[in-house]
Design an enzyme around this catalytic site. Structure first.
Site, PDB file in Angstrom:
ATOM      1  N   ASP A 133     -58.570 -27.901 -65.245  1.00 18.44           N
ATOM      2  CA  ASP A 133     -59.824 -28.166 -64.455  1.00 18.44           C
ATOM      3  C   ASP A 133     -61.017 -27.477 -65.012  1.00 18.44           C
ATOM      4  O   ASP A 133     -62.271 -27.705 -64.901  1.00 18.44           O
ATOM      5  CB  ASP A 133     -59.575 -27.667 -63.152  1.00 18.44           C
ATOM      6  CG  ASP A 133     -58.460 -28.347 -62.241  1.00 18.44           C
ATOM      7  OD1 ASP A 133     -58.737 -29.539 -62.004  1.00 18.44           O
ATOM      8  OD2 ASP A 133     -57.378 -28.219 -62.452  1.00 18.44           O
TER       9      ASP A 133
ATOM     10  N   GLN B 194     -49.111 -33.128 -55.538  1.00 13.64           N
ATOM     11  CA  GLN B 194     -49.636 -34.216 -56.532  1.00 13.64           C
ATOM     12  C   GLN B 194     -48.595 -34.872 -57.440  1.00 13.64           C
ATOM     13  O   GLN B 194     -48.790 -35.828 -58.002  1.00 13.64           O
ATOM     14  CB  GLN B 194     -51.102 -33.758 -57.194  1.00 13.64           C
ATOM     15  CG  GLN B 194     -52.197 -33.566 -56.228  1.00 13.64           C
ATOM     16  CD  GLN B 194     -52.205 -32.037 -55.572  1.00 13.64           C
ATOM     17  OE1 GLN B 194     -51.345 -31.494 -55.385  1.00 13.64           O
ATOM     18  NE2 GLN B 194     -53.505 -31.436 -55.445  1.00 13.64           N
TER      19      GLN B 194
ATOM     20  N   ARG C  18     -59.651 -36.879 -56.962  1.00 12.00           N
ATOM     21  CA  ARG C  18     -59.376 -35.507 -57.435  1.00 12.00           C
ATOM     22  C   ARG C  18     -58.961 -35.619 -58.712  1.00 12.00           C
ATOM     23  O   ARG C  18     -58.617 -36.805 -59.292  1.00 12.00           O
ATOM     24  CB  ARG C  18     -58.390 -34.893 -56.465  1.00 12.00           C
ATOM     25  CG  ARG C  18     -57.401 -35.733 -55.749  1.00 12.00           C
ATOM     26  CD  ARG C  18     -55.977 -35.769 -56.415  1.00 12.00           C
ATOM     27  NE  ARG C  18     -55.903 -35.060 -57.557  1.00 12.00           N
ATOM     28  CZ  ARG C  18     -55.221 -35.565 -58.545  1.00 12.00           C
ATOM     29  NH1 ARG C  18     -55.154 -36.662 -58.981  1.00 12.00           N
ATOM     30  NH2 ARG C  18     -54.844 -34.460 -59.644  1.00 12.00           N
ATOM     31  N   GLY C  19     -58.719 -34.284 -59.337  1.00  9.15           N
ATOM     32  CA  GLY C  19     -58.606 -34.459 -60.759  1.00  9.15           C
ATOM     33  C   GLY C  19     -59.744 -34.322 -61.518  1.00  9.15           C
ATOM     34  O   GLY C  19     -60.875 -35.019 -61.169  1.00  9.15           O
TER      35      GLY C  19
ATOM     36  N   ARG D 243     -66.463 -29.400 -54.836  1.00 10.66           N
ATOM     37  CA  ARG D 243     -65.558 -28.312 -55.371  1.00 10.66           C
ATOM     38  C   ARG D 243     -65.763 -27.600 -56.410  1.00 10.66           C
ATOM     39  O   ARG D 243     -66.546 -28.056 -57.526  1.00 10.66           O
ATOM     40  CB  ARG D 243     -64.329 -29.319 -55.770  1.00 10.66           C
ATOM     41  CG  ARG D 243     -63.573 -30.435 -54.632  1.00 10.66           C
ATOM     42  CD  ARG D 243     -62.313 -31.187 -54.925  1.00 10.66           C
ATOM     43  NE  ARG D 243     -61.333 -29.971 -54.944  1.00 10.66           N
ATOM     44  CZ  ARG D 243     -59.977 -30.311 -55.413  1.00 10.66           C
ATOM     45  NH1 ARG D 243     -59.874 -31.550 -56.064  1.00 10.66           N
ATOM     46  NH2 ARG D 243     -59.067 -29.290 -55.223  1.00 10.66           N
TER      47      ARG D 243
ATOM     48  N   LYS E  16     -54.043 -26.192 -61.550  1.00  7.99           N
ATOM     49  CA  LYS E  16     -53.657 -26.091 -60.243  1.00  7.99           C
ATOM     50  C   LYS E  16     -52.658 -25.043 -59.934  1.00  7.99           C
ATOM     51  O   LYS E  16     -51.778 -24.568 -61.085  1.00  7.99           O
ATOM     52  CB  LYS E  16     -52.732 -27.520 -60.185  1.00  7.99           C
ATOM     53  CG  LYS E  16     -52.125 -27.630 -58.766  1.00  7.99           C
ATOM     54  CD  LYS E  16     -52.875 -27.491 -57.645  1.00  7.99           C
ATOM     55  CE  LYS E  16     -54.246 -28.398 -57.739  1.00  7.99           C
ATOM     56  NZ  LYS E  16     -55.237 -27.952 -56.762  1.00  7.99           N
TER      57      LYS E  16
HETATM   58  O1  MRU Z   1     -56.813 -30.205 -56.447  1.00  8.19           O
HETATM   59  P1  MRU Z   1     -56.840 -31.461 -57.600  1.00  8.19           P
HETATM   60  O2  MRU Z   1     -55.605 -32.203 -57.367  1.00  8.19           O
HETATM   61  O3  MRU Z   1     -58.125 -31.821 -57.746  1.00  8.19           O
HETATM   62  O4  MRU Z   1     -56.486 -30.403 -58.777  1.00  8.19           O
HETATM   63  C1  MRU Z   1     -56.827 -30.864 -60.237  1.00  8.19           C
HETATM   64  C2  MRU Z   1     -55.563 -31.488 -60.633  1.00  8.19           C
HETATM   65  O5  MRU Z   1     -55.032 -32.358 -60.540  1.00  8.19           O
HETATM   66  C3  MRU Z   1     -54.833 -30.467 -61.386  1.00  8.19           C
HETATM   67  O6  MRU Z   1     -55.288 -29.060 -61.542  1.00  8.19           O
HETATM   68  C4  MRU Z   1     -54.624 -30.922 -62.955  1.00  8.19           C
HETATM   69  O7  MRU Z   1     -53.416 -30.332 -63.431  1.00  8.19           O
HETATM   70  C5  MRU Z   1     -55.855 -30.756 -63.665  1.00  8.19           C
HETATM   71  S1  MRU Z   1     -57.055 -32.096 -63.634  1.00  8.19           S
HETATM   72  C6  MRU Z   1     -56.677 -33.124 -64.917  1.00  8.19           C
END
Ligand code: MRU
Length: 370
Positions: A246, A205, A57-58, A100, A258
């Site tokens: 994101d 996270q 993820r990320g 996603r 997030k």
């Molecule tokens: O749902 P996730 O864990 O994939 O969410 C993404 C993130 O980790 C965050 O939104 C993050 O701050 C940005 S991704 C670099």
């Protein structure tokens, strides 16, 4: 980054590709911080599932995973018919894209791969180009994060207390991270500062991944409950906020990140605390015209109604993640995974090309290749 696993410090990237096995290799992030395990996906469907189920993820990490997944899918095609091949590649692309919806990096990454592939005259050439382009995306992600660190590291001064939300660290990219890159750069420069990690309910996270990363690097930090930031800001205990994104709209400077990021931006604004967003170029969406149009992932209500954790006794010998129900048994939940922060609440966007006011991204788009 270097990680200490079973007493040995070793450098890892979060996403790599085993060309011999045609397998995307990933850190099983759902097991962290209790267990460090690398898994390989056997085909593009498994890769899409790894993104969907958040093994990986990320934004940048799922971007690289999707790029490799597209190459992985392309490489399984047998035959020389280019029309059939491109139909197959389209199906692979859709499966990975649908895994996603909010992060734009997978789409930008796969578009790069497809652009590269188009210069191949045969199926075989295109398959080779796909893998080379995926490798290039992963390498570029690392370069971008390093450059973010160079620009953003200067913002962190000795004695500062920095708040971050969720995990926009090494684990969220191929290496180094976006929001954490300035922290790692400042730490390497010998600066002393402290990081508050929002726990980031519902999946935590911040408490699990960011805290683990910072501990691995020996950076002073504490996990705080998501609701504690306002109090700390009011008491003058937070000097700066750095988060990731994101999807950042190149036209408006709006930032999807997030869930809970918007709340922190409002609080930072109220307390006149600088609020920065760190992004590689693959996180910029140059097409969408307004934040309202960003697809916000609605996740399972079970994440809000309960939590995952390790029973302390099992943590060392046999770390097994266990789900516990927290909420009232007959209640349901609403679980939007992301929110959108408007440009006026953001002090600056830290990019590999420097730090920009969010609304200045568009007029500088030539510098970003947008
Ligand atoms: O749902 P996730 O864990 O994939 O969410 C993404 C993130 O980790 C965050 O939104 C993050 O701050 C940005 S991704 C670099």
């Amino acid at each position: 980054m270097n990680v200490r696993v079973k007493g040995r410090s070793q450098h890892y990237r979060t996403v790599t590709f085993d060309a011999g096995k045609n397998s995307v290799m990933l850190i099983e992030q759902r097991l962290l911080p209790h267990q460090f395990k690398i898994i390989g996906t056997r085909d593009f469907r498994e890769t899409a599932l790894a993104i969907k189920d958040m093994i990986v993820r990320g934004a940048g990490a799922i971007g690289a995973t999707a790029a490799y997944g597209l190459a992985q899918g392309a490489r399984t095609f047998r035959g020389s018919d280019l029309a059939k091949f491109s139909k197959h590649v389209e199906a692979v692309y859709q499966a990975l894209k649908d895994a996603r919806p909010t992060a734009v990096d997978p789409v930008n990454a796969m578009n790069d791969v497809r652009r590269s592939m188009s210069s191949g005259a045969t199926v075989e050439e295109q398959q080779a180009l796909a893998l080379a382009a995926a490798e290039e995306f992963a390498n570029e992600d690392v370069d971008h994060c390093r450059a973010i660190g160079e620009h953003g590291g200067k913002l962190i001064r000795n004695g500062m207390r920095v708040l971050t939300h969720c995990n926009a660290g090494w684990l969220a990219f191929v290496d180094i991270g976006s929001a954490t890159a300035p922290m790692y750069a400042a730490h390497q420069a010998g600066k002393k500062f402290h990081v508050f990690c929002d726990e980031t309910r519902p999946r935590c996270q911040g408490a699990t991944l960011t805290a683990w990363e910072l501990a691995q690097q020996g950076i002073s930090h504490q996990v705080i409950a998501d609701n504690a930031a306002g109090h700390l800001m009011q008491r003058g205990e937070i000097d700066m906020v750095i988060v990731g994104s994101d999807r950042t709209l190149g036209r408006t400077g709006e930032v999807a990140n997030k869930i809970g990021t918007y709340t922190k931006a409002v609080l930072a604004h109220r307390h006149k605390i600088p609020f920065y967003v760190a992004i590689p170029l693959s996180t910029i969406d140059w097409n969408l015209r307004k934040g309202r149009d960003i697809p916000i992932e609605d996740r399972s209500e079970s994440e809000v109604l309960g939590a995952w954790g390790i029973i302390p006794k099992s943590a060392i010998r046999n770390p097994k993640s266990t789900y516990v129900r927290i909420a009232n048994p007959s209640s349901g939940a609403r679980n939007p995974g992301f929110d959108v922060t408007p440009a006026e609440l953001i002090t600056g966007i830290i990019t590999p090309a420097g730090i920009f006011k969010p609304r200045d991204l568009w007029k500088n788009r030539a510098r970003f290749g947008g």
